[in-house]
Design a protein around this motif. Sequence first.
Motif, PDB file in Angstrom:
ATOM      1  N   ARG A 121       7.056   4.320  -1.269  1.00 49.50           N
ATOM      2  CA  ARG A 121       6.902   5.256   0.119  1.00 49.50           C
ATOM      3  C   ARG A 121       8.420   5.815   0.534  1.00 49.50           C
ATOM      4  O   ARG A 121       8.625   6.899   0.949  1.00 49.50           O
ATOM      5  CB  ARG A 121       6.294   4.560   1.143  1.00 49.50           C
ATOM      6  CG  ARG A 121       4.994   4.571   1.467  1.00 49.50           C
ATOM      7  CD  ARG A 121       4.164   4.337   2.709  1.00 49.50           C
ATOM      8  NE  ARG A 121       4.439   2.927   2.873  1.00 49.50           N
ATOM      9  CZ  ARG A 121       3.422   1.898   2.214  1.00 49.50           C
ATOM     10  NH1 ARG A 121       2.238   2.210   1.970  1.00 49.50           N
ATOM     11  NH2 ARG A 121       4.062   0.661   2.517  1.00 49.50           N
ATOM     12  N   THR A 145      -2.789  -0.655   2.718  1.00 54.21           N
ATOM     13  CA  THR A 145      -1.415  -0.279   3.008  1.00 54.21           C
ATOM     14  C   THR A 145      -1.403   1.141   3.197  1.00 54.21           C
ATOM     15  O   THR A 145      -2.380   1.965   3.328  1.00 54.21           O
ATOM     16  CB  THR A 145      -0.657  -0.323   1.609  1.00 54.21           C
ATOM     17  OG1 THR A 145       1.011  -0.483   1.933  1.00 54.21           O
ATOM     18  CG2 THR A 145      -1.076   0.625   0.401  1.00 54.21           C
ATOM     19  N   LYS A 146      -0.325   1.721   3.968  1.00 58.06           N
ATOM     20  CA  LYS A 146      -0.152   2.822   4.584  1.00 58.06           C
ATOM     21  C   LYS A 146      -0.245   3.847   3.153  1.00 58.06           C
ATOM     22  O   LYS A 146       0.097   3.515   2.074  1.00 58.06           O
ATOM     23  CB  LYS A 146       1.172   3.251   5.268  1.00 58.06           C
ATOM     24  CG  LYS A 146       1.141   2.761   6.872  1.00 58.06           C
ATOM     25  CD  LYS A 146       2.293   3.084   7.455  1.00 58.06           C
ATOM     26  CE  LYS A 146       3.254   1.824   7.408  1.00 58.06           C
ATOM     27  NZ  LYS A 146       4.463   1.894   7.699  1.00 58.06           N
TER      28      LYS A 146
END
Length: 262
Positions: A121, A145-146
């Motif tokens: 990310r 998770t994002k």
Amino acid sequence: MTCIDAHNHLQDPRFGADLPQVICEMQQAGIQHAIVNGTSENDWPAVLALHHDNPSFLSPAFGLHPWRVKTRSADWHILLRELLEATPASSIGECGLDLWMENADLAEQLLILRVHFDLSREFGKPLTLHCLKAWPPLLQALQNTKALPPFLLHSFGGPPVMIPALVKLGAHFSLSGYFLHPRKLRALQAFADIPANRIHVESDAPDMAPPLEYQAPYHREHYHHPADISRCITALASVRQISSQECAALCQQNTRQLFQLS
Ligand SMILES: [Zn+2]
């Protein structure tokens, strides 16, 4: 017919003194580019050296493979971050989950995996994920998770029923020659249901060789030759009922896009 090898380990010592010849034969076989995946701090320098020697042909990926988690130093993630920062052409891998291996420690593997998620990310770089016998925990980790940049599930042999959920999360899927073994027919057929813009081919050399009859003229005693990838394309094309040329072009376009290759 030209193609890209979306996943291999050319740094593996099994190639030994053959490596320059192997790279030459990959290029003669029409392979335009390859992603070389590190597995631990021990082989990251060799992966980087291969990229420096062949910048337009080999892109490096750096990651900590679940089989190598015990070899890590206390500073492994600092070193990984530095390498990613210093190497614009790099992606992140090979990392993932493995409950097939002996003495697998899922909690530890998840901890390591989350470090790779965060780096993916932060740097906007794609991840290459390994998964053996750990599909439910991997799906859960991805869902918890994002949002991540798109990622590659290499040598995908997961449950076909999970494909839609994985696609929604940004998964891409690559086929290796190992799935040409008759006992792997169901895994090969799963590739019929993957969206066209998410399919790739890989050698995973020096492992995951196709059956012996498909290896000519590249059969070697001690390793799977990465120039062997055209058989993968033929098999994938027949499963998807398109021509080999169309399949090769599609996979090549997908791999270029996923790994941001020019
Ligand atoms: Zn691999």
